[in-house]
Design a protein around this motif. Sequence first.
Motif, PDB file in Angstrom:
ATOM      1  N   ASP A  99       2.745  15.468  -4.370  1.00 17.56           N
ATOM      2  CA  ASP A  99       4.118  16.445  -4.579  1.00 17.56           C
ATOM      3  C   ASP A  99       3.971  15.710  -6.276  1.00 17.56           C
ATOM      4  O   ASP A  99       5.496  15.486  -6.864  1.00 17.56           O
ATOM      5  CB  ASP A  99       5.718  15.020  -4.638  1.00 17.56           C
ATOM      6  N   TRP A 104      11.053  13.758  -8.680  1.00 17.67           N
ATOM      7  CA  TRP A 104      12.071  13.341  -7.830  1.00 17.67           C
ATOM      8  C   TRP A 104      13.194  12.605  -8.319  1.00 17.67           C
ATOM      9  O   TRP A 104      14.193  12.856  -8.222  1.00 17.67           O
ATOM     10  CB  TRP A 104      11.239  12.235  -6.845  1.00 17.67           C
ATOM     11  N   GLN A 183       7.924   6.930   0.590  1.00 18.40           N
ATOM     12  CA  GLN A 183       7.335   8.253   0.918  1.00 18.40           C
ATOM     13  C   GLN A 183       7.971   9.233   2.106  1.00 18.40           C
ATOM     14  O   GLN A 183       8.256  10.167   2.338  1.00 18.40           O
ATOM     15  CB  GLN A 183       6.038   7.698   0.969  1.00 18.40           C
ATOM     16  N   ARG A 186      10.910  10.580   1.060  1.00 16.87           N
ATOM     17  CA  ARG A 186      10.795  12.024   0.894  1.00 16.87           C
ATOM     18  C   ARG A 186      10.204  13.084   1.767  1.00 16.87           C
ATOM     19  O   ARG A 186      10.715  14.183   1.238  1.00 16.87           O
ATOM     20  CB  ARG A 186       9.687  11.555  -0.631  1.00 16.87           C
TER      21      ARG A 186
END
Length: 192
Positions: A99, A104, A183, A186
Amino acid sequence: MEDATTIAIDMTSERNNNVTKTIKEYSRRLFSFIKQRVAIYEDAEDILQDVFYQFAGNTEPIGSMSSWLFTVARNKIIDKYRKQKLPLAEDLFQPMNGDEDIDWKEVFLQADDNTESAYIRNLFWEELQQALDELPPAQREVFIQNEIEDIPFKVISANTGVNIATLITRKRYAVLHLRERLQILRDELLNY
C-alpha cells in the motif's frame, strides 16, 4: 538618564522586531512540521502558538534559531501525546505490504469535518488504543517510552535495569503486533 530610557526602548523595539521577523520567517515551515505529526489541525495550531510563546519569552541566547524552534516544537508534540497516550502520526503510518501508493496520513488525519471521515478517524484511534492495551506490559512500556516519549534505549535501560538488546526486542514485538492490528483495520477500510 534619558540615554538609559532611549537605549531600553530601542532594545525592546529591536527585540519585538526580531520576534516578529522570526515568526514570519519560520511559521509556515514549522506549522507544516507540526501538522505532519499530530492528528488534529487545531492541536497543530496550539502547538505552533506555544512554540512562539516560548520563543518570545526566552531570554537566553539561541545559537541556531531553526534548530531551537524545531526542537521546541518536537518537545511540545511529545508533551501533548504523552498526556493523551497516543503515538505520533509519523510512527503509525509507515507503508505496509503493497500500500505504498496510499497516503494513510491523509485517510486518518484529514482536517475536514465530514461525518464519514470523523467516524474513520475515531475507529482508527480506538483500534490503536486497543492494540496497545493488548500488548504485554513490558512491550507496551518500551514502545510508549521510546516511540511516544522519545526516550533513548540507553536511558530506559538505566532506569529499568533491562539491557538494551532486550528493550529493542520488546519494542520490535510491539511494533509487529501494532502493524498487524492496524493492517486488519486498513484491509477492512479498503474493502469497505
